[in-house]
Design an enzyme around this catalytic site. Structure first.
Site, PDB file in Angstrom:
ATOM      1  N   GLU A 503     -69.773 -23.852  -7.488  1.00  0.00           N
ATOM      2  CA  GLU A 503     -70.772 -22.767  -6.924  1.00  0.00           C
ATOM      3  C   GLU A 503     -71.922 -23.192  -6.185  1.00  0.00           C
ATOM      4  O   GLU A 503     -72.556 -22.829  -5.169  1.00  0.00           O
ATOM      5  CB  GLU A 503     -71.139 -21.707  -7.968  1.00  0.00           C
ATOM      6  N   HIS A 630     -54.957 -11.109  -4.816  1.00  0.00           N
ATOM      7  CA  HIS A 630     -55.733 -11.895  -3.686  1.00  0.00           C
ATOM      8  C   HIS A 630     -55.071 -11.495  -2.397  1.00  0.00           C
ATOM      9  O   HIS A 630     -55.775 -11.227  -1.464  1.00  0.00           O
ATOM     10  CB  HIS A 630     -55.376 -13.279  -3.721  1.00  0.00           C
ATOM     11  N   ILE A 631     -53.948 -10.927  -2.098  1.00  0.00           N
ATOM     12  CA  ILE A 631     -53.341 -10.547  -0.692  1.00  0.00           C
ATOM     13  C   ILE A 631     -53.202  -9.137  -0.729  1.00  0.00           C
ATOM     14  O   ILE A 631     -52.731  -8.535   0.345  1.00  0.00           O
ATOM     15  CB  ILE A 631     -51.985 -11.316  -0.589  1.00  0.00           C
TER      16      ILE A 631
END
Ligand code: ZN
Length: 710
Positions: A503, A630-631
């Site tokens: 991050e 995710h998709i």
């Protein structure tokens, strides 16, 4: 990622999480008598405590109304002007978007770190309006024409790239469609946003609905302490009287709980139950996502055709760094080696433990056990050496050494800087050692806060760099580490440390940007498949001996981590990772396949593609496509391959640092990385930036070597 910072680029339906509930005007806006300026302190930072949850709906509506009026005036100006098209369509628009960008950015941040029912309801109620205004404005033909004229002005290369991307974003939002088609486009987008929200909620609810309650089980005591703490904590929230040692324990399907159980619980039957539940997530009864998947795919196809594209993969890749042929070539090349390696790993487990068959629910367990036997290594052994404060100090020293920046903690009490929680810290970043030359700052929110803070870790922008608004970048870094407990300091797992570095890598790209055009500064405007490069690059430093040893000191004895333990970390780091690579390739391939082909049986597709890329067959009951968020409800539609794509670049880039011992040489390389990859943001084509740093195009050699695939 803050939506308005990205202007119109991401105003496609799938990027949003919103609830289609009605809006009611409940409260008087706190902004009616209050200037937005009052919500910022003298440094331009948000005064978090002044954001009142009961006025969010009205405040947002007020800001949107002002935005509408201002945008109308801007449209008039754009129509009447004979020059300065760039200035008006980019800079002046930035100015009128700033209030909603700032306000909504803080609200979105608070929903992730300080959530409660009041905030959630307000956020959900007003979200559709925020999306709607974004969609409406991105379909403004007047703005589009002005941007077209701006593209013919005398612009520098960064400005040209901004305009090109803005035009593309608007085209993909249907700005050029006939009116009736525009209507159809809006309906499909809205329906897609609803479907994706429903899909996500089904996954969430089906996960929440599953609990394995374990009582009086001696096997549990063979699990690590931190797992027992986790399961006992969960049991308490379910109303049980529980202790880590005596139980009862509640095991759930969320990541840490599932991973811990599948790798550490010693008996097969219970692992089987949990595994079966996990592969069937959101595929049964009222949470069944099957039909939603078909509809999402169908609508994306329709949307693509409406916009003149063959399919959604073409739309997705038209905005990415990679090309279709390069993706297939690369993934197939890796798969050829990693599938073979995956089969070998699988066979190694079978022969080591003398197993005739190896069940899917036993793979993770035996693989972990083999790792422990082979390397005499346990994750728990590393933790006492990873004290949060020391790790942070080590990371800052590394940043000074390679990127020549100084990071200093700010006394927030003294400077009256508002924070949303007492554990949050605020840091300033200076160029070199010059305490007068502040270039950026960031908040760091380190610990888990169940109930009000989201899981996982992320970087988000609080303020973006802007020449026009005279803003320096400010970042939010959010982690979910263990707070100090029972007099012990906060101790991190090795993977927590990797996450912090990851991050921080995103943060560096946001903060060290030298692009001062807000639309292309930091991570704005960067192609999605290039954005994980700095973050994954930074992760590699956790394994760099000098770096790790500089901060890995035992919390009780202050002794540096023994060489022996370091060597174990190194030798096991890629142990049995081939099957993880195979899984990611399988996900990437299935993602491209479903967004490219007419599907009549998704499970058939799942079987066909998994057979091709996985080392062993998937379970008959596997319904993975019902929980592939995710998709179907994230931003990765036809873009899942991005993870591997960026990892390959990050390992390639890190390979030039790897064996450099001399600090001066390290700084030279680090500064080159800073001045190219971290500084140029979205202002330059990512491949060009990469070549500027490496002197050549990326290749997969370092990746193959790293995972032992050569
Ligand atoms: Zn990331």
């Amino acid at each position: 990622m803050n939506i308005f910072v990205l202007f119109f680029l991401f105003f496609t339906a799938e990027s949003f999480n919103f609830n289609n509930s009605k809006c009611y005007l409940k409260n008087k806006s706190s902004l009616i008598n209050m200037n937005l300026k009052n919500l910022r302190d003298k440094n331009g930072l948000p005064k978090f405590s002044l954001f009142k949850y009961n006025t969010i709906e009205d405040d947002t509506k007020l800001i949107i109304n002002d935005l509408k009026k201002d945008f109308k005036k801007l449209e008039e100006k754009m129509e009447n002007t004979k020059s300065n098209f760039y200035e008006i369509s980019i800079y002046e628009r930035e100015k009128i978007f700033y209030p909603i960008e700032f306000y909504w950015g803080v609200i979105s941040h608070l929903t992730s770190v300080k959530n409660n029912n009041e905030l959630r309801t307000a956020h959900e109620n007003v979200m559709p309006e925020v999306i709607k205004i974004g969609n409406d404005l991105s379909q403004s033909k007047i703005l589009y024409n002005c941007l077209k004229k701006a593209s013919k002005e005398n612009l520098n290369s960064i400005q040209k790239r901004i305009i090109k991307k803005e035009l593309k974003g608007m085209e993909l939002n249907g700005v050029n469609l006939e009116d009736n088609k525009k209507e159809e486009f809006r309906e499909i987008s809205l329906r897609l946003a609803n479907l994706s929200n429903k899909y996500r909620n089904n996954v969430l609810d089906s996960v929440n609905n599953y609990k394995m309650i374990i009582k009086d089980d001696k096997n549990m005591l063979k699990m690590p302490e931190y797992s027992l703490e986790l399961y006992s904590e969960k049991a308490k929230t379910e109303g049980f009287k529980s202790t880590p040692k005596k139980g009862p324990w509640v095991v759930t399907l969320d990541g840490p709980s599932l991973y811990s159980f599948m790798t550490k619980y010693p008996e097969s039957d219970k692992r089987k139950d949990l595994y079966k539940a996990s592969i069937k997530r959101a595929s049964e009864k009222k949470y069944d996502n099957t039909e939603l998947v078909y509809e999402i795919l169908k609508l994306n196809q329709k949307l693509s055709e409406l916009l003149g594209y063959k399919n959604y993969v073409d739309i997705s890749l038209s905005q990415k760094m990679a090309t279709e042929s390069k993706i297939y070539k690369l993934l197939n090349k890796i798969s050829k080696k990693s599938k073979k390696k995956g089969i070998e790993d699988y066979e190694e487990i079978k022969s080591y433990f003398g197993l005739k068959d190896l069940n899917s629910w036993d793979v993770a367990y035996y693989s972990e056990k083999l790792k422990e036997d082979k390397f005499e290594f346990k994750e728990e052994d590393v933790k006492p050496y990873l004290v949060y404060e020391n790790v942070l100090e080590g990371l800052f020293k590394l940043s000074k050494k390679i990127f020549d920046i100084s990071i200093v903690e700010v006394n927030t009490d003294k400077e009256k800087i508002d924070l949303w929680n007492e554990d949050v810290k605020y840091f300033r970043v200076y160029d070199g050692s010059d305490s007068k030359n502040e270039i950026a700052s960031f908040y760091l929110d380190p610990y888990i806060r169940p109930g009000e803070k989201k899981g996982g870790a992320w970087m988000d922008d609080c303020v973006g760099k802007s020449k026009y608004l005279n803003n320096k970048p400010v970042a939010y870094l959010t982690l979910n580490g263990t707070p100090p407990l029972n007099g012990k300091p906060s101790l991190m797992t090795f993977s927590d440390v990797e996450t912090l570095f990851h991050e921080f890598g995103h943060g560096l790209q946001h903060m060290l940007t030298e692009v001062d055009e807000s639309a292309a500064a930091g991570i704005n405007n960067i192609e999605w498949d290039a954005v994980e490069l700095p973050s994954q690059f930074m992760e590699n430093w956790c394994y760099h001996k000098k770096t790790l040893m500089s901060f890995a000191k035992h919390y009780q004895t202050n002794k540096t981590m023994p060489d022996d333990l370091y060597n174990k970390i190194m030798s096991q780091k890629t142990f049995h990772k081939a099957n993880q690579i195979n899984r990611q390739i399988y996900f990437s391939m299935i993602d491209l396949y479903v967004y490219q082909n007419d599907i009549d049986d998704i499970y058939n597709v799942q079987k066909k593609i998994s057979d091709k890329y996985l080392a062993y067959p998937i379970d008959k009951e596997d319904r993975f496509l019902c929980s592939f968020e995710h998709i179907f409800s994230g931003g990765y539609s036809a873009g899942y391959y991005s993870y591997k794509w960026a990892e390959i670049m990050s390992l390639d880039a890190f390979s030039v640092f790897e064996n450099v011992e001399d600090d001066k040489e390290l700084k030279n390389l680090g500064m080159k990385f800073r001045k190219t990859i971290l500084a140029k943001g979205g202002g330059t084509d990512p491949l060009k930036v990469y070549k500027e740093f490496m002197g050549r195009e990326p290749n997969s050699d370092a990746f193959m070597k790293h995972y032992g695939l050569i």
